[in-house]
Design an enzyme around this catalytic site. Structure first.
Site, PDB file in Angstrom:
ATOM      1  N   ASN A 189      -8.446   5.362 -12.638  1.00  0.00           N
ATOM      2  CA  ASN A 189      -8.019   5.658 -14.011  1.00  0.00           C
ATOM      3  C   ASN A 189      -6.681   4.945 -14.207  1.00  0.00           C
ATOM      4  OD1 ASN A 189      -7.173   6.686 -16.446  1.00  0.00           O
ATOM      5  ND2 ASN A 189      -6.724   8.748 -15.662  1.00  0.00           N
TER       6      ASN A 189
ATOM      7  N   LYS B 139      -4.961   4.653 -16.748  1.00  0.00           N
ATOM      8  CA  LYS B 139      -4.104   5.246 -17.798  1.00  0.00           C
ATOM      9  C   LYS B 139      -3.567   4.125 -18.683  1.00  0.00           C
ATOM     10  CE  LYS B 139      -2.923   8.905 -14.602  1.00  0.00           C
ATOM     11  NZ  LYS B 139      -2.242  10.172 -14.475  1.00  0.00           N
TER      12      LYS B 139
ATOM     13  N   HIS C 108      -9.343  14.664 -19.847  1.00  0.00           N
ATOM     14  CA  HIS C 108      -8.247  14.503 -18.889  1.00  0.00           C
ATOM     15  C   HIS C 108      -7.106  15.434 -19.296  1.00  0.00           C
ATOM     16  CE1 HIS C 108      -4.967  12.762 -16.585  1.00  0.00           C
ATOM     17  NE2 HIS C 108      -5.893  12.188 -15.822  1.00  0.00           N
TER      18      HIS C 108
ATOM     19  N   GLU D 131      -4.060  15.060 -19.434  1.00  0.00           N
ATOM     20  CA  GLU D 131      -3.042  14.455 -20.301  1.00  0.00           C
ATOM     21  C   GLU D 131      -3.507  14.478 -21.756  1.00  0.00           C
ATOM     22  OE1 GLU D 131      -2.621  10.828 -18.053  1.00  0.00           O
ATOM     23  OE2 GLU D 131      -1.660  11.959 -16.449  1.00  0.00           O
TER      24      GLU D 131
ATOM     25  N   GLU E 155      -9.295  18.258 -11.315  1.00  0.00           N
ATOM     26  CA  GLU E 155      -7.953  17.686 -11.250  1.00  0.00           C
ATOM     27  C   GLU E 155      -6.919  18.771 -11.530  1.00  0.00           C
ATOM     28  OE1 GLU E 155      -8.070  13.133 -11.856  1.00  0.00           O
ATOM     29  OE2 GLU E 155      -7.660  14.092 -13.767  1.00  0.00           O
TER      30      GLU E 155
ATOM     31  N   GLY F 165      -0.111  12.907 -10.619  1.00  0.00           N
ATOM     32  CA  GLY F 165       1.084  12.078 -10.745  1.00  0.00           C
ATOM     33  C   GLY F 165       2.333  12.704 -10.160  1.00  0.00           C
TER      34      GLY F 165
ATOM     35  N   SER G  94      -3.047  12.846  -7.135  1.00  0.00           N
ATOM     36  CA  SER G  94      -2.227  12.237  -6.083  1.00  0.00           C
ATOM     37  C   SER G  94      -3.042  11.872  -4.831  1.00  0.00           C
ATOM     38  CB  SER G  94      -1.049  13.142  -5.717  1.00  0.00           C
ATOM     39  OG  SER G  94      -0.203  13.315  -6.838  1.00  0.00           O
TER      40      SER G  94
HETATM   41  C1  PEP Z   1      -5.432  11.016 -12.873  1.00  0.00           C
HETATM   42  O1  PEP Z   1      -4.726  10.627 -13.775  1.00  0.00           O
HETATM   43  O2  PEP Z   1      -6.621  11.237 -13.106  1.00  0.00           O
HETATM   44  C2  PEP Z   1      -4.848  11.179 -11.544  1.00  0.00           C
HETATM   45  C3  PEP Z   1      -5.544  11.819 -10.646  1.00  0.00           C
HETATM   46  O3  PEP Z   1      -3.598  10.644 -11.345  1.00  0.00           O
HETATM   47  P1  PEP Z   1      -2.824  10.496  -9.942  1.00  0.00           P
HETATM   48  O4  PEP Z   1      -3.823   9.976  -8.941  1.00  0.00           O
HETATM   49  O5  PEP Z   1      -1.728   9.515 -10.223  1.00  0.00           O
HETATM   50  O6  PEP Z   1      -2.311  11.845  -9.582  1.00  0.00           O
END
Ligand code: PEP
Length: 244
Positions: A9, A11, A93, A95, A164, A170, A208
């Site tokens: 992803n 982003k 997501h 976000e 998630e 992040g 992460s």
């Molecule tokens: C994500 O945005 O779906 C995600 C898992 O981000 P990160 O791996 O940076 O935590």
């Protein structure tokens, strides 16, 4: 047997030169034993599709409109994504839930719109730290997923789910393999009860994930791969996760 799936992803990251370098690195490291995909900003779909065409690496978008077409300025429909060969669209997501006030119902409608055009929705669910601390993790993820199951009915077996935890995205803080597995098992049981096909459905972990923790996470019985944010932006890191 579920084939593992690793999805990058990106982003709101990237540039045409950076994307070309990243995709070249991901292509050069083939073959993979997992399914691999990248979900890129809309404006890069044309170039991504052209670069990955003919390979077994799939591409997709990070969102999709719940509407089929019409006066929805700034929105992109599932039919448009399908025109560009998108296999996947991320929906819900955290976000987007947080910064764009997306409700469980809207996320479900987006998943339905994607499926209607042959684009597989990757439905994200996950609890905040406050919800985890309050012992609400299971209730939150089940509520988020049940909105999708309710709307899609028997088609719900065609989605991919991504667990998630918001507190792990992040932040550099990852759910332990055991913490993640416990939630994945709950989600799989919910999918099985609702569709009868839960055992065949893919549930990804995101939050992460890095090269050094991916193998432990992916070896859990109900973790079928990952949705990767930050670590999907460098070919070496992403490739290492795909190989984990
Ligand atoms: C994500 O945005 O779906 C995600 C898992 O981000 P990160 O791996 O940076 O935590």
């Amino acid at each position: 047997m579920r084939t593992k799936l690793v999805v990058g992803n990106w982003k709101m990251h990237g540039s045409r030169p950076a994307n070309a370098e990243l995709l070249a690195g991901v292509l050069a490291a083939r073959p993979y034993t997992t399914d691999v995909a990248v979900c890129v900003p809309y404006v890069y779909l044309t170039e991504t599709a052209a670069t990955l065409a003919g390979s077994d690496i799939r591409w997709g978008a990070q969102d999709v409109s719940s509407h089929a077409q019409g006066a929805y300025t700034g929105e992109v429909s599932a039919a448009m994504l399908a025109e560009f060969g998108c296999r996947y669209a991320i929906v819900g997501h955290s976000e987007r839930r947080a910064y764009h006030a997306e409700s469980d119902q809207l996320v479900a409608e987006k998943a339905q719109a994607a499926l209607a055009k042959g684009v597989t929705p990757i439905v994200c669910v996950g609890e905040t730290l406050a919800q985890r601390d309050a012992g609400e993790t299971e209730a939150v993820v089940k509520r988020q997923l049940s909105a999708v199951i309710h709307l899609l009915a028997h088609c719900a077996s065609e989605i991919v789910v991504a667990y998630e935890p918001v507190w792990a995205i992040g932040t550099g803080r990852t759910a332990s393999p055991e913490q993640a597995q416990a939630v994945h098992a709950v989600l799989r049981a919910q999918l099985q009860a609702a569709t009868g096909h839960g055992a065949a459905m893919r549930i990804l972990y995101g939050g992460s994930v890095k090269a050094d923790n991916a193998a432990a996470l992916f070896s859990q019985p109900d973790i079928d791969g990952g949705l990767i944010g930050g670590a999907s932006l460098k070919a070496a890191d992403f490739v290492a996760i795909c190989r984990a």
